[in-house]
Design a protein around this motif. Structure first.
Motif, short mmCIF file in Angstrom:
data_model
loop_
_atom_site.label_atom_id
_atom_site.label_comp_id
_atom_site.label_asym_id
_atom_site.label_seq_id
_atom_site.Cartn_x
_atom_site.Cartn_y
_atom_site.Cartn_z
N ALA A 93 6.63 79.23 -73.99
CA ALA A 93 6.80 78.48 -72.74
C ALA A 93 7.22 77.04 -73.05
CB ALA A 93 5.51 78.49 -71.94
N ASP A 94 8.06 76.48 -72.21
CA ASP A 94 8.44 75.07 -72.35
C ASP A 94 7.32 74.16 -71.88
OD1 ASP A 94 11.09 75.51 -73.33
OD2 ASP A 94 11.72 76.02 -71.30
N VAL A 95 6.68 74.54 -70.79
CA VAL A 95 5.58 73.77 -70.22
C VAL A 95 4.46 74.74 -69.87
CG1 VAL A 95 4.87 72.17 -68.39
CG2 VAL A 95 7.24 72.13 -69.23
N VAL A 96 3.22 74.33 -70.13
CA VAL A 96 2.06 75.14 -69.74
C VAL A 96 1.08 74.23 -68.98
CG1 VAL A 96 0.12 76.56 -70.49
CG2 VAL A 96 2.30 76.67 -71.73
N PHE A 97 0.71 74.66 -67.78
CA PHE A 97 -0.33 73.97 -67.01
C PHE A 97 -1.63 74.73 -67.18
CE2 PHE A 97 3.59 72.79 -64.81
CZ PHE A 97 3.41 71.44 -64.57
N VAL A 98 -2.71 73.98 -67.38
CA VAL A 98 -4.06 74.56 -67.38
C VAL A 98 -4.72 74.11 -66.09
CG1 VAL A 98 -6.25 74.77 -68.59
CG2 VAL A 98 -4.14 74.41 -69.89
N GLU A 99 -5.08 75.08 -65.24
CA GLU A 99 -5.62 74.74 -63.92
C GLU A 99 -6.95 75.45 -63.67
OE1 GLU A 99 -2.91 76.01 -60.88
OE2 GLU A 99 -2.65 77.98 -61.77
N ALA A 332 5.43 70.45 -73.29
CA ALA A 332 4.10 69.87 -73.11
C ALA A 332 3.13 70.88 -72.53
CB ALA A 332 4.18 68.66 -72.19
N TRP A 333 1.84 70.63 -72.79
CA TRP A 333 0.75 71.26 -72.06
C TRP A 333 0.17 70.21 -71.14
CZ3 TRP A 333 -2.68 75.84 -73.14
CH2 TRP A 333 -1.97 76.87 -73.79
N VAL A 334 -0.02 70.59 -69.87
CA VAL A 334 -0.55 69.66 -68.87
C VAL A 334 -1.91 70.16 -68.42
CG1 VAL A 334 -0.12 68.51 -66.68
CG2 VAL A 334 1.82 69.23 -68.11
N LEU A 335 -2.93 69.35 -68.63
CA LEU A 335 -4.30 69.70 -68.26
C LEU A 335 -4.60 69.07 -66.91
CD1 LEU A 335 -6.05 68.99 -71.70
CD2 LEU A 335 -4.61 70.93 -71.03
N LEU A 336 -4.73 69.89 -65.88
CA LEU A 336 -5.01 69.39 -64.52
C LEU A 336 -6.52 69.31 -64.35
CD1 LEU A 336 -2.37 71.52 -62.56
CD2 LEU A 336 -2.13 69.16 -63.41
#
Length: 344
Positions: A93-99, A332-336
């Motif tokens: 994945a190019d970007v991964v969000f953790v929600e 990036a990984w984005v931690l919400l």
């Protein structure tokens, strides 16, 4: 002719000859004088400087800062619990969000563009997902299904949905895993079937690490009730994800890692419009607005603010001086996380 008339005629001729002589003397005789023009005092114009064209702006993938992809963009909801690990191709994945979802658990939302692999395990949509994903444009969105008002909310968004429960394209089952942790999606087939658009800017910038930023080798935080940890791996030049102190790997053995970890502090509230079979209320993460952000890259951290004006606009990241925070190339990984989440 009388004597007096003859005298007058001779006098007139004499006068005429005298005048002619005088005029000849003033003009230098029969010689003509050429007219002259005074020299100009205006300087000759300087040659115009050669026009130099600005160097062309290099096109980059807005999710990674690397070479752009000709592929369409697709978002996929992916399991993040022990039965769903190791995830298949989460590392692609190019970007991964953790929600945060219900019961303090987390789900992953992967954004794929550079490559379009088959992924596993695909899980269900949440009501806040359309708000989050719409910043990427009317892209494809893949999920197994959805409870409560999540699917109606998705239907009213601009996203192009492929839902397994509705017979969407690209799905199959992995016979080596138990349901519901065995649903796969062929993302190439999904993008082709739904004619997903190419990547557009989501507000990120990429560039060199700013000078004099503090160290950021390790980060620990909580998404819901789930601890999330990343450690800087100098050999990889990336942050590796750890769970219970163990470095995580995808199904192909690749270390789950990223050059950028974005910790985005958001307002997270219970959402009674979606309750699971066990009575757990879903959580709604608001990603339109503004709040605190901490970016980890190259073993350092940069603190600042995130802001997003609407569901159709991207997310801007700026430092404390108001300058854009440049990310390292590579996604990036984005931690919400919630506004009161710890970060150490």
């Amino acid at each position: 002719m009388s004597k007096s008339s003859r005298t007058r005629t001779i006098a007139c001729v004499t006068v005429s000859l005298a005048l002619a002589g005088s005029l000849a003397a003033c003009s230098g005789g029969s010689k003509k004088v050429a007219a002259t023009t005074p020299p100009s005092t205006t300087a000759a114009p300087s040659p115009s400087p050669a026009k130099t064209s600005a160097p062309p702006v290099k096109a980059v993938n807005p999710f990674t800062g690397a070479a752009p992809s000709k592929n369409g963009v697709v978002a996929v909801k992916i399991d993040d619990t022990a039965p769903g690990r190791p995830q298949v191709n989460i590392d692609k994945a190019d970007v991964v969000f953790v929600e945060q979802v219900e019961g303090g658990l987390t789900r992953l939302l992967g954004i794929y563009n550079t490559t379009l692999p088959t992924v596993e395990a695909v899980r269900s949509v949440r009501t806040s997902d359309p708000e989050l994903v719409s910043q990427f444009g009317p892209i494809a969105f893949v999920a197994s299904g959805g409870g409560g008002d999540s699917l109606p909310t998705l239907d009213h968004s601009s996203l192009k949905a492929s839902i397994n429960d509705r017979g969407g394209p690209g799905f199959s089952r992995d016979g080596n895993r138990p349901a519901p942790y065995n649903l796969t999606s062929n993302l190439g087939a999904v993008v082709s079937a739904l004619k997903a658009p190419k990547a557009r800017s989501i507000g990120w910038t990429f560039g060199a690490l700013p000078a004099a930023v503090p160290s950021g080798l390790h980060l620990n935080t909580v998404v819901g009730a789930t601890p999330v940890t990343f450690n800087w791996d100098a050999k990889l030049g990336r942050y590796a994800r750890l769970i219970d102190g163990v470095v995580q790997h995808a199904a192909d053995g690749a270390t789950i890692s990223t050059p950028n970890v974005i910790v985005q502090f958001c307002t997270v509230v219970p959402h009674p419009g979606d309750v699971d079979v066990a009575g757990n209320v879903a959580q709604y993460t608001h990603t339109v607005g503004k709040g605190r952000v901490v970016v980890y890259r190259n073993g350092h951290q940069i603190s600042g603010t995130w802001s997003r004006l609407s569901t159709s606009s991207g997310t801007r990241l700026v430092d404390k001086a108001g300058k854009p925070i440049p990310l390292a190339q590579g996604g990036a990984w984005v931690l919400l996380v919630a506004t009161n989440a710890p970060l150490s």
